[in-house]
Design an enzyme around this catalytic site. Structure first.
Site, PDB file in Angstrom:
ATOM      1  N   ASN A 199       0.878  -1.168   0.000  1.00  0.00           N
ATOM      2  CA  ASN A 199       0.000   0.000   0.000  1.00  0.00           C
ATOM      3  C   ASN A 199       0.915   1.218   0.000  1.00  0.00           C
ATOM      4  O   ASN A 199       1.398   1.653   1.045  1.00  0.00           O
ATOM      5  CB  ASN A 199      -0.877  -0.044   1.251  1.00  0.00           C
ATOM      6  CG  ASN A 199      -1.877   1.095   1.309  1.00  0.00           C
ATOM      7  OD1 ASN A 199      -1.824   2.028   0.504  1.00  0.00           O
ATOM      8  ND2 ASN A 199      -2.781   1.024   2.271  1.00  0.00           N
ATOM      9  N   ARG A 251      -2.363  -2.020  -3.611  1.00  0.00           N
ATOM     10  CA  ARG A 251      -3.545  -1.172  -3.425  1.00  0.00           C
ATOM     11  C   ARG A 251      -3.421   0.022  -4.377  1.00  0.00           C
ATOM     12  O   ARG A 251      -2.422   0.733  -4.375  1.00  0.00           O
ATOM     13  CB  ARG A 251      -3.610  -0.672  -1.993  1.00  0.00           C
ATOM     14  CG  ARG A 251      -4.806   0.207  -1.818  1.00  0.00           C
ATOM     15  CD  ARG A 251      -5.026   0.603  -0.396  1.00  0.00           C
ATOM     16  NE  ARG A 251      -6.281   1.345  -0.340  1.00  0.00           N
ATOM     17  CZ  ARG A 251      -6.562   2.189   0.616  1.00  0.00           C
ATOM     18  NH1 ARG A 251      -5.730   2.389   1.598  1.00  0.00           N
ATOM     19  NH2 ARG A 251      -7.702   2.834   0.601  1.00  0.00           N
ATOM     20  N   HIS A 278     -12.395   3.512  -1.153  1.00  0.00           N
ATOM     21  CA  HIS A 278     -12.428   2.604   0.011  1.00  0.00           C
ATOM     22  C   HIS A 278     -13.218   1.342  -0.329  1.00  0.00           C
ATOM     23  O   HIS A 278     -13.749   0.669   0.561  1.00  0.00           O
ATOM     24  CB  HIS A 278     -13.114   3.234   1.245  1.00  0.00           C
ATOM     25  CG  HIS A 278     -12.341   4.302   1.935  1.00  0.00           C
ATOM     26  ND1 HIS A 278     -12.966   5.346   2.578  1.00  0.00           N
ATOM     27  CD2 HIS A 278     -11.020   4.490   2.110  1.00  0.00           C
ATOM     28  CE1 HIS A 278     -12.062   6.127   3.117  1.00  0.00           C
ATOM     29  NE2 HIS A 278     -10.858   5.633   2.844  1.00  0.00           N
ATOM     30  N   ARG A 333      -9.595  16.190   5.572  1.00  0.00           N
ATOM     31  CA  ARG A 333     -10.311  16.550   4.337  1.00  0.00           C
ATOM     32  C   ARG A 333     -11.680  17.129   4.666  1.00  0.00           C
ATOM     33  O   ARG A 333     -12.361  16.635   5.562  1.00  0.00           O
ATOM     34  CB  ARG A 333     -10.487  15.315   3.443  1.00  0.00           C
ATOM     35  CG  ARG A 333      -9.206  14.908   2.727  1.00  0.00           C
ATOM     36  CD  ARG A 333      -9.404  13.615   1.950  1.00  0.00           C
ATOM     37  NE  ARG A 333      -8.638  12.534   2.530  1.00  0.00           N
ATOM     38  CZ  ARG A 333      -8.724  11.259   2.170  1.00  0.00           C
ATOM     39  NH1 ARG A 333      -9.568  10.897   1.243  1.00  0.00           N
ATOM     40  NH2 ARG A 333      -7.970  10.351   2.745  1.00  0.00           N
ATOM     41  N   GLU A 363      -8.449  -4.515   5.252  1.00  0.00           N
ATOM     42  CA  GLU A 363      -8.235  -4.305   3.822  1.00  0.00           C
ATOM     43  C   GLU A 363      -7.149  -5.225   3.270  1.00  0.00           C
ATOM     44  O   GLU A 363      -7.238  -5.678   2.134  1.00  0.00           O
ATOM     45  CB  GLU A 363      -7.889  -2.832   3.564  1.00  0.00           C
ATOM     46  CG  GLU A 363      -9.113  -1.951   3.730  1.00  0.00           C
ATOM     47  CD  GLU A 363      -8.812  -0.468   3.780  1.00  0.00           C
ATOM     48  OE1 GLU A 363      -8.273  -0.010   4.797  1.00  0.00           O
ATOM     49  OE2 GLU A 363      -9.108   0.224   2.797  1.00  0.00           O
TER      50      GLU A 363
END
Ligand code: ADP
Length: 395
Positions: A9, A88, A177, A238, A381
Site C-alpha cells: 500500500n 492497493r 475505500h 479533508r 483491507e
C-alpha cells in the site's frame, strides 16, 4: 499448501506492507516504511511478534523497496516463497472495475489515469514499478479502491455538469475505500447469517479518510466519495462536501491558487481545520474538557454522517443493517450512540453494554428489538486484498 502474498500500500511518503498466507489467512509479516523522499526515513518490520526498527535514507520508492527486500532477507520470512504481489491502487477510473493483472501496457493505462487521483495514484504506480523490479518473477496485481463501486447506477454517479465535458474527461462519481466496503458488507452478511444478496445495508468506513456506502441486495448503489476521495463525509484533514462555489470564492476573493485550495481542502480541513486535532482520542478528550471548537467539530462530523445515512435509507427504500468500521467507527461508542439516538424515530435501539465493550470481533451492538441491526465490523483491507490477489492469480 501455502500461498504467501505480499501486499503493498504505497502512499506518497510511506509504504505499508504485509505478507499474508492466502490459504490459512495468517499474517506472516507486516511493516511500514516512512518518510520516503527525506534524507532519513524509518522501516519497522514485524515478524513473529517482534518489530525490527531501522533508520535509513529512502530517496525514492525504488530504494524503499530494495531495503524492504533486505529486511525480509535478514529477518524473514523469505520473499522467495511469495506467490504474488497485490498493490492497493486508489483510482481505476472507468476502465479498471476489477482486480487486474499488471503488465507494461496496463501500467501505461494506469499512468494516464493519474490526473484523476493526483494524491494517490502516482505513489502507487511508483510502488508497482519498483516492486516489479525487485520481484520480477511473480505476478503483480492491482486492487482498485474504486472497483466495488463500478455497479453504481448512472443516476448516482452522474454529476449535473455539461455532458460533453464529463464524457471527455471522465468526470463522474467513482467512490473509494471499495476494498473495505466490500469486505465489511460481506462480513455483515456472515454475522447476520443471511445471504449477501438478500438485504439492504449501509456501511460507514470512518478512518482518517471516511466514506459511506449503500448496498442494495449485494450491489453497491451509492458512495459518498466522488471523482476524488475528497467528497462526502468530514474526515481527519479533508473537508468532505462543501459548496462547489467555494473554490471560485477562495480563488477570486481570497486570492488563493488552485494548489493552495487543493492543499487546504485535502490537508488542512476536516477535523484538523475545525479544532486542530485529527485523532478522535484527542478530540474526545477536548470535548470532555469543554473545548468549544472540538464540540462543534464533533457535532458537524455527526450531522454530516447522519444526513448521509438518512439519504441512503431513502435511496435503498429501507435498510436492515448499518455498520461502523475503521479506526473511528470501531473505537467510538459515543459517536455510534449519538447516531443511533437520532435514528430512534425509526425504531433503532442500541445495547449500551455491548456498544461500550471494546472488542476486535465483528458484533451486533443493537438490541434484538431494534428495527435496524447496528454493527461494528473491524475492517481488514489487507486480508481482502490477499483474497482478491489469490483469486486473480487463480491459486
Ligand atoms: P486510515 O486507515 O484511514 O489511516 P484508521 O482506520 O486507522 O485510518 O483510523 C485512524 C483513526 O481512528 C485515528 O486518527 C483516530 O481518530 C481513530 N482511532 C483509532 N483508535 C482509536 C481509539 N482507541 N479511540 C478513538 N479513536 C480512535
Amino acid at each position: 499448501m501455502s500461498t504467501p502474498i505480499l501486499l503493498l500500500n504505497a502512499g506518497s511518503s510511506s509504504i505499508k506492507y504485509q505478507v499474508i498466507d492466502a490459504d490459512d489467512e495468517a499474517v506472516l509479516a507486516s511493516g511500514i516504511i516512512q518518510r520516503i523522499g527525506d534524507e532519513s526515513g524509518t522501516i519497522d518490520h514485524t515478524v513473529d511478534g517482534q518489530t525490527h526498527h531501522q533508520t535509513r535514507g529512502f530517496p525514492n520508492h525504488g530504494r524503499a523497496l530494495t531495503v524492504l527486500t533486505q529486511m525480509f532477507d535478514e529477518f524473514g520470512p523469505s520473499l522467495a516463497s511469495v506467490k504474488a504481489v497485490g498493490h492497493r491502487t486508489v483510482h481505476g477510473g472507468a476502465e479498471f472495475n476489477s482486480t487486474t493483472l499488471i503488465d507494461d501496457e496496463m501500467l501505461e493505462h494506469l499512468r494516464k489515469l493519474s490526473p484523476l487521483a493526483p494524491l494517490h495514484n502516482p505513489p502507487a504506480i511508483a510502488g508497482i514499478a519498483a516492486a516489479r523490479r525487485v520481484l520480477p518473477d511473480v505476478p503483480h496485481v492491482a486492487i482498485f479502491d474504486t472497483a466495488f463501486f463500478a455497479t453504481l447506477p448512472p443516476e448516482a454517479y452522474t454529476y449535473a455538469v455539461p455532458r460533453e465535458l464529463a464524457a471527455e474527461h471522465g468526470i463522474r462519481k467513482y467512490g473509494f475505500h471499495g476494498t473495505s466496503h466490500s469486505y465489511v458488507s460481506r462480513k455483515v452478511a456472515d454475522v447476520l447469517g443471511k445471504p449477501y444478496d438478500s438485504f439492504n445495508q449501509i456501511v460507514c468506513h470512518l478512518g482518517n479518510g471516511a466514506s459511506i456506502s449503500a448496498v442494495d441486495h449485494g450491489v453497491a448503489v451509492e458512495a459518498s466519495m466522488g471523482l476524488t476521495p475528497l467528497a462526502g463525509l468530514v474526515m481527519g484533514t479533508r473537508s468532505g462536501d462543501v459548496d462547489p462555489g467555494l473554490h471560485a470564492f477562495l480563488a477570486r476573493q481570497v486570492g488563493m491558487s488552485i494548489d493552495d485550495i487543493d492543499t487546504t481542502l485535502n490537508k488542512k480541513s476536516g477535523m484538523l481545520g475545525l479544532c486542530g486535532a485529527t485523532d478522535f482520542r484527542d478530540i474526545n478528550e477536548l470535548v470532555g474538557d469543554g473545548d468549544e471548537a472540538a464540540t462543534l467539530a464533533l457535532a458537524v462530523y455527526t450531522h454530516r454522517l447522519l444526513s448521509y445515512i438518512g439519504s441512503y435509507i431513502a435511496i435503498l427504500g429501507g435498510v436492515e443493517a448499518i455498520t461502523f468500521t475503521a479506526g473511528v467507527g470501531e473505537n467510538n461508542p459515543l459517536l455510534r450512540a449519538a447516531i443511533a439516538k437520532r435514528l430512534a424515530f425509526l425504531g433503532v435501539t442500541l445495547d449500551d453494554t455491548v456498544n461500550d465493550t471494546r472488542s476486535k470481533e465483528p458484533r451486533v451492538i443493537s438490541t434484538p428489538e431494534s428495527s435496524i441491526a447496528i454493527l461494528v465490523v473491524p475492517t481488514n483491507e489487507e486480508l481482502a486484498m490477499a483474497r482478491e490477489t489469490k483469486a486473480a492469480i487463480g491459486a
